[in-house]
Write an enzyme that holds these catalytic residues in place. Structure first.
Site, mmCIF file in Angstrom:
data_model
loop_
_atom_site.group_PDB
_atom_site.id
_atom_site.type_symbol
_atom_site.label_atom_id
_atom_site.label_comp_id
_atom_site.label_asym_id
_atom_site.label_seq_id
_atom_site.Cartn_x
_atom_site.Cartn_y
_atom_site.Cartn_z
ATOM 1 N N GLU A 126 -11.991 2.089 -1.384
ATOM 2 C CA GLU A 126 -10.906 2.337 -0.873
ATOM 3 C C GLU A 126 -11.062 2.176 0.836
ATOM 4 O O GLU A 126 -10.248 2.245 1.872
ATOM 5 C CB GLU A 126 -10.464 3.878 -1.051
ATOM 6 N N ALA A 142 -7.714 14.911 3.917
ATOM 7 C CA ALA A 142 -6.497 15.022 3.494
ATOM 8 C C ALA A 142 -6.794 14.239 2.516
ATOM 9 O O ALA A 142 -7.219 13.354 2.329
ATOM 10 C CB ALA A 142 -5.589 14.717 4.681
ATOM 11 N N GLU A 160 16.534 4.157 5.655
ATOM 12 C CA GLU A 160 15.207 3.401 5.205
ATOM 13 C C GLU A 160 14.305 5.223 5.045
ATOM 14 O O GLU A 160 14.244 5.233 6.599
ATOM 15 C CB GLU A 160 14.551 2.478 5.761
ATOM 16 N N GLU A 191 -12.550 3.132 2.802
ATOM 17 C CA GLU A 191 -13.622 4.509 3.958
ATOM 18 C C GLU A 191 -14.522 4.764 4.190
ATOM 19 O O GLU A 191 -14.932 4.576 3.550
ATOM 20 C CB GLU A 191 -12.690 5.748 2.916
ATOM 21 N N MET A 251 -3.873 12.874 -0.690
ATOM 22 C CA MET A 251 -2.562 12.258 -0.831
ATOM 23 C C MET A 251 -2.103 12.987 -2.849
ATOM 24 O O MET A 251 -3.362 12.656 -3.347
ATOM 25 C CB MET A 251 -2.019 10.665 -1.187
ATOM 26 N N PHE A 305 0.496 -1.027 0.262
ATOM 27 C CA PHE A 305 0.043 -0.116 0.238
ATOM 28 C C PHE A 305 0.695 1.156 -0.328
ATOM 29 O O PHE A 305 0.465 2.559 -0.278
ATOM 30 C CB PHE A 305 -0.977 -0.327 1.333
ATOM 31 N N SER A 359 7.555 13.722 9.454
ATOM 32 C CA SER A 359 8.627 13.201 10.099
ATOM 33 C C SER A 359 9.940 12.725 9.942
ATOM 34 O O SER A 359 9.989 11.360 8.957
ATOM 35 C CB SER A 359 7.545 12.073 10.587
ATOM 36 N N PRO A 360 10.176 14.541 9.076
ATOM 37 C CA PRO A 360 11.382 13.651 8.695
ATOM 38 C C PRO A 360 13.113 12.866 8.332
ATOM 39 O O PRO A 360 13.896 13.073 8.097
ATOM 40 C CB PRO A 360 12.151 15.096 8.828
ATOM 41 N N GLY A 361 12.910 12.130 10.071
ATOM 42 C CA GLY A 361 13.588 11.186 9.852
ATOM 43 C C GLY A 361 13.700 9.768 9.916
ATOM 44 O O GLY A 361 14.548 8.956 9.595
#
Length: 225
Positions: free
Chosen positions: A172, A106, A41, A174, A108, A17, A143-145
């Site tokens: 989907e 929200a 990763e 939902e 994508m 997914f 969460s850029p880490g």
């Protein structure tokens, strides 16, 4: 930037997914020189877009409620060890412990889709709302880490008195419920734990600071069709 980071290799290690990449890289150090090569990763998500719904005339805030697997807390009751010792009872779960979250609308972004086009599509799909105007709030890394996801946030202005119901795309899986609340009720509970995700808190804090000026027409170029 390219001369400060060297990507040695990039490999797709999972495709479902979502997808995951394993990257080998090195980068410059603040005090000079370079790191050794190392692996990270990356949870590949791309760009997301969200919007809080707001009715400035009737002082209403619109959110959506839906199930989120990342907030799921699994308690394997059947696997608990048997014991004759009486154990204290578990504390009752609070509302904010639920995997059904209050969130902004929200979705994508698809290829070559602008943030404005994304959120106009999602507002209809998730809430049945066509806004009178969209106002930009901000864009940030979630969460850029560990992920490359960025989130663009808007405020969608319009009449929320008849915005309600269950929405989402069945294919989907939902199942999205619209929640419309008096603004003061929301602001009074802002840090009580029910609004427990970053995008929703950012939008609500922005709204608290800016709601008195939202009648101005300074952002005419952002008016929705």
């Amino acid at each position: 930037m390219d001369k400060d980071v060297e990507v040695i290799s990039r490999k797709l290690v999972y495709q479902g997914f979502f997808k995951m990449e394993k990257v080998e890289l090195r980068h410059r150090l603040f005090n000079g020189g370079w790191t050794g090569s190392f692996f990270r990763e990356i949870f590949v998500r791309g760009q997301a877009v969200g919007a809080i719904m707001y009715d400035p005339d009737n002082h209403l805030i619109g959110l959506v409620e839906q199930f989120r697997v990342g907030a799921l807390s699994v308690v394997a009751v059947s696997n608990k060890p048997q014991s004759n010792v009486e154990m204290p009872q578990e504390k009752p779960k609070k509302e904010e412990d639920s995997p059904w979250l209050y969130e902004v609308v929200a979705g994508m972004a698809e290829a070559d889709e602008s943030p404005k086009d994304v959120i106009l599509r999602e507002l209809v799909e998730e809430a049945g709302m066509v806004p009178d105007k969209l106002l930009s709030i901000c864009e940030y890394f979630t969460s850029p880490g560990g992920t490359n996801e960025t989130l663009v946030l808007f405020c969608a202005l319009g009449d929320l008195r008849d915005v309600k119901g269950i929405h989402g795309l069945p294919n989907e899986y939902e199942d999205i419920k619209v929640i419309v609340l008096p603004e003061q009720d929301v602001f009074n509970q802002l840090y009580g734990g029910r609004f427990n995700n970053a995008a929703t808190l950012i939008c609500l804090q922005w709204l608290l600071m800016n709601k008195d000026n939202l009648g101005n027409d300074e952002d005419a170029e952002q008016e929705a069709p």
